[in-house]
Design a protein around this motif. Structure first.
Motif, PDB file in Angstrom:
ATOM      1  N   LEU A   1       0.706  -1.001  -0.207  1.00  0.00           N
ATOM      2  CA  LEU A   1       0.006  -0.052   0.063  1.00  0.00           C
ATOM      3  C   LEU A   1       0.876   1.145  -0.144  1.00  0.00           C
ATOM      4  O   LEU A   1       0.792   2.075  -0.839  1.00  0.00           O
ATOM      5  CB  LEU A   1      -0.851   0.021   1.150  1.00  0.00           C
ATOM      6  CG  LEU A   1      -1.870   1.431   1.323  1.00  0.00           C
ATOM      7  CD1 LEU A   1      -2.798   1.609   0.224  1.00  0.00           C
ATOM      8  CD2 LEU A   1      -2.563   1.256   2.695  1.00  0.00           C
ATOM      9  N   THR A   2       1.782   1.481   0.728  1.00  0.00           N
ATOM     10  CA  THR A   2       2.544   2.519   1.051  1.00  0.00           C
ATOM     11  C   THR A   2       3.497   2.751  -0.167  1.00  0.00           C
ATOM     12  O   THR A   2       4.198   3.953  -0.524  1.00  0.00           O
ATOM     13  CB  THR A   2       3.142   2.564   2.579  1.00  0.00           C
ATOM     14  OG1 THR A   2       4.198   1.432   2.565  1.00  0.00           O
ATOM     15  CG2 THR A   2       2.484   2.648   3.531  1.00  0.00           C
ATOM     16  N   GLY A   3       3.831   1.703  -0.780  1.00  0.00           N
ATOM     17  CA  GLY A   3       4.827   1.528  -1.873  1.00  0.00           C
ATOM     18  C   GLY A   3       4.135   1.982  -3.429  1.00  0.00           C
ATOM     19  O   GLY A   3       4.668   2.017  -4.172  1.00  0.00           O
ATOM     20  N   GLY A   4       2.765   2.038  -3.045  1.00  0.00           N
ATOM     21  CA  GLY A   4       2.094   2.378  -4.510  1.00  0.00           C
ATOM     22  C   GLY A   4       1.922   1.253  -5.320  1.00  0.00           C
ATOM     23  O   GLY A   4       1.394   1.291  -6.457  1.00  0.00           O
ATOM     24  N   ARG A   5       1.977   0.151  -4.805  1.00  0.00           N
ATOM     25  CA  ARG A   5       1.813  -1.106  -5.760  1.00  0.00           C
ATOM     26  C   ARG A   5       0.606  -1.767  -5.725  1.00  0.00           C
ATOM     27  O   ARG A   5       0.163  -2.525  -6.486  1.00  0.00           O
ATOM     28  CB  ARG A   5       2.910  -2.193  -5.182  1.00  0.00           C
ATOM     29  CG  ARG A   5       4.327  -1.817  -5.692  1.00  0.00           C
ATOM     30  CD  ARG A   5       5.338  -3.046  -5.272  1.00  0.00           C
ATOM     31  NE  ARG A   5       5.720  -2.719  -3.900  1.00  0.00           N
ATOM     32  CZ  ARG A   5       6.268  -3.498  -3.214  1.00  0.00           C
ATOM     33  NH1 ARG A   5       6.770  -4.532  -3.710  1.00  0.00           N
ATOM     34  NH2 ARG A   5       6.561  -3.532  -1.930  1.00  0.00           N
ATOM     35  N   VAL A   6      -0.200  -1.157  -4.781  1.00  0.00           N
ATOM     36  CA  VAL A   6      -1.860  -1.464  -4.773  1.00  0.00           C
ATOM     37  C   VAL A   6      -2.543  -0.043  -4.379  1.00  0.00           C
ATOM     38  O   VAL A   6      -2.034   0.735  -3.969  1.00  0.00           O
ATOM     39  CB  VAL A   6      -2.399  -2.356  -3.763  1.00  0.00           C
ATOM     40  CG1 VAL A   6      -1.639  -4.065  -4.024  1.00  0.00           C
ATOM     41  CG2 VAL A   6      -1.861  -2.027  -2.438  1.00  0.00           C
ATOM     42  N   ASP A   7      -3.771  -0.104  -4.823  1.00  0.00           N
ATOM     43  CA  ASP A   7      -4.485   1.259  -4.852  1.00  0.00           C
ATOM     44  C   ASP A   7      -5.009   1.292  -3.545  1.00  0.00           C
ATOM     45  O   ASP A   7      -5.217   2.446  -3.137  1.00  0.00           O
ATOM     46  CB  ASP A   7      -5.546   1.393  -5.638  1.00  0.00           C
ATOM     47  CG  ASP A   7      -4.926   1.356  -7.325  1.00  0.00           C
ATOM     48  OD1 ASP A   7      -3.810   2.146  -7.609  1.00  0.00           O
ATOM     49  OD2 ASP A   7      -5.416   0.527  -8.245  1.00  0.00           O
ATOM     50  N   ALA A   8      -5.352   0.015  -2.910  1.00  0.00           N
ATOM     51  CA  ALA A   8      -5.910   0.055  -1.533  1.00  0.00           C
ATOM     52  C   ALA A   8      -5.870  -1.323  -0.771  1.00  0.00           C
ATOM     53  O   ALA A   8      -5.638  -2.206  -1.357  1.00  0.00           O
ATOM     54  CB  ALA A   8      -7.630   0.375  -1.638  1.00  0.00           C
ATOM     55  N   TRP A   9      -5.889  -1.192   0.463  1.00  0.00           N
ATOM     56  CA  TRP A   9      -6.073  -2.367   1.315  1.00  0.00           C
ATOM     57  C   TRP A   9      -7.363  -2.452   2.080  1.00  0.00           C
ATOM     58  O   TRP A   9      -7.678  -1.679   2.577  1.00  0.00           O
ATOM     59  CB  TRP A   9      -5.030  -2.343   2.190  1.00  0.00           C
ATOM     60  CG  TRP A   9      -4.825  -3.495   3.120  1.00  0.00           C
ATOM     61  CD1 TRP A   9      -5.471  -4.670   3.100  1.00  0.00           C
ATOM     62  CD2 TRP A   9      -3.920  -3.528   4.244  1.00  0.00           C
ATOM     63  NE1 TRP A   9      -5.053  -5.621   4.175  1.00  0.00           N
ATOM     64  CE2 TRP A   9      -4.015  -4.967   4.998  1.00  0.00           C
ATOM     65  CE3 TRP A   9      -3.044  -2.680   4.845  1.00  0.00           C
ATOM     66  CZ2 TRP A   9      -3.336  -5.390   6.011  1.00  0.00           C
ATOM     67  CZ3 TRP A   9      -2.559  -3.113   6.040  1.00  0.00           C
ATOM     68  CH2 TRP A   9      -2.513  -4.298   6.641  1.00  0.00           C
ATOM     69  N   PHE A  10      -8.143  -3.567   1.692  1.00  0.00           N
ATOM     70  CA  PHE A  10      -9.486  -3.928   2.301  1.00  0.00           C
ATOM     71  C   PHE A  10      -8.889  -4.756   3.563  1.00  0.00           C
ATOM     72  O   PHE A  10      -8.718  -5.780   3.427  1.00  0.00           O
ATOM     73  CB  PHE A  10     -10.453  -4.756   1.333  1.00  0.00           C
ATOM     74  CG  PHE A  10     -11.970  -4.763   1.875  1.00  0.00           C
ATOM     75  CD1 PHE A  10     -12.227  -3.720   2.608  1.00  0.00           C
ATOM     76  CD2 PHE A  10     -12.514  -5.984   1.867  1.00  0.00           C
ATOM     77  CE1 PHE A  10     -13.693  -3.857   3.059  1.00  0.00           C
ATOM     78  CE2 PHE A  10     -13.685  -6.080   2.007  1.00  0.00           C
ATOM     79  CZ  PHE A  10     -14.271  -5.139   2.859  1.00  0.00           C
ATOM     80  N   THR A  11      -9.395  -4.024   4.714  1.00  0.00           N
ATOM     81  CA  THR A  11      -8.831  -4.613   5.891  1.00  0.00           C
ATOM     82  C   THR A  11      -9.452  -3.943   7.210  1.00  0.00           C
ATOM     83  O   THR A  11     -10.712  -3.303   7.002  1.00  0.00           O
ATOM     84  CB  THR A  11      -7.248  -4.431   6.128  1.00  0.00           C
ATOM     85  OG1 THR A  11      -7.063  -5.321   7.306  1.00  0.00           O
ATOM     86  CG2 THR A  11      -7.056  -3.185   6.249  1.00  0.00           C
ATOM     87  N   LEU A  12      -9.347  -4.301   8.263  1.00  0.00           N
ATOM     88  CA  LEU A  12      -9.781  -3.787   9.652  1.00  0.00           C
ATOM     89  C   LEU A  12      -9.087  -2.620   9.914  1.00  0.00           C
ATOM     90  O   LEU A  12      -7.874  -2.476   9.790  1.00  0.00           O
ATOM     91  CB  LEU A  12      -9.717  -4.805  10.752  1.00  0.00           C
ATOM     92  CG  LEU A  12     -10.693  -6.036  10.507  1.00  0.00           C
ATOM     93  CD1 LEU A  12     -10.196  -7.180  11.556  1.00  0.00           C
ATOM     94  CD2 LEU A  12     -12.094  -5.823  10.078  1.00  0.00           C
ATOM     95  N   SER A  13      -9.921  -1.432  10.295  1.00  0.00           N
ATOM     96  CA  SER A  13      -9.113  -0.271  10.646  1.00  0.00           C
ATOM     97  C   SER A  13      -7.967  -0.179  11.340  1.00  0.00           C
ATOM     98  O   SER A  13      -6.923   0.182  11.311  1.00  0.00           O
ATOM     99  CB  SER A  13     -10.385   0.880  11.128  1.00  0.00           C
ATOM    100  OG  SER A  13     -10.882   0.478  12.408  1.00  0.00           O
TER     101      SER A  13
END
Length: 244
Positions: A166-178
């Motif tokens: 996520l922080t490296g920009g290799r995915v647009d979002a992470w679907f997870t728990l807050s």
């Protein structure tokens, strides 16, 4: 003389019986869990997890001896279900589980969110338009997106990998728990201020549960210890240590 000896023998037998009963009462209660960061991470760590620390403090305050054991999650559930004097944490309280366990204390409410580093993603429909979404492999959120026929999901083996993607920009979002994304970013030494948490698209109430035959008096002691922790601020201090 015979009468005295008989009385002594009876008294000694009763003494041993009572000692055995006291020993049985003092036996540690098993509490089963799995590695579910940040709620439970691993035993023998300085910071073993939010729920792990909460349960340890509840044990101290209530005087109830608890032995925590980490197992694969399915096995942890199975052990709690078939062991009368056993606990399970941190378990989502769902309709299908409602009568399987007793529910002692609601440890935390976990929002299901899309975490990004750009603009907020506030709905499942908005997420469907993204190029790539990270999820934890086999987690309920991955299964949820699969059921909704999302074609843009990237499975990851653990929270650390998902945070770096996520922080490296290799995915647009992470679907997870807050709480999970905030803890993972912090643990990886990344900047939490770069994370944008979208509007929750669901929530889980995570509980300390027990076997259906668990002693109600012990359950009440544990529940009271939890309420005392919330009242004096020690509960919030534990949670904040993992997220802030």
């Amino acid at each position: 003389m015979i009468l005295r000896s008989t009385k002594w023998a009876i008294a000694l037998s009763v003494s041993f019986l009572m000692a055995g009963m006291d020993s049985a009462r003092a036996e540690a209660i098993k509490a089963y869990t799995a590695a579910l960061p940040p709620y439970t991470i691993a035993p023998d760590l300085e910071m073993p997890g939010i729920s792990h620390e909460i349960l340890e403090e509840m044990s101290k305050r209530s005087g109830v001896t608890i032995e925590i054991e980490y197992l694969p999650w399915k096995r942890a559930q199975s052990m709690a279900q078939k062991t009368p004097n056993a606990l399970l944490f941190t378990a989502a309280r769902t309709e299908s589980r409602e009568t399987v366990y007793k529910w002692i204390a609601e440890f935390i409410v976990a929002d299901e969110v899309f975490a990004t580093t750009t603009e907020a993603v506030n709905s499942l429909e908005d997420a469907r338009q993204l190029s790539r979404i990270a999820t934890l492999g086999g987690a309920p959120r991955e299964k949820r997106l699969a059921k909704l026929e999302f074609g843009n999901v990237q499975s990851t083996p653990d929270t650390a990998t998902a945070a770096r993607l996520l922080t490296g920009g290799r995915v647009d979002a992470w679907f997870t728990l807050s709480q999970r994304v905030l803890h993972a970013v912090k643990s990886e030494g990344l900047d939490p201020s770069t994370i944008v948490i979208g509007t929750p698209v669901g929530s889980l109430r995570l509980w300390l549960a027990s076997n259906a035959e668990f002693d109600p008096e012990v359950a009440a002691k544990l529940a009271q210890a939890f309420e005392d922790m919330k009242a004096d601020g020690s509960y919030e201090a534990i949670v904040s240590a993992y997220l802030n």
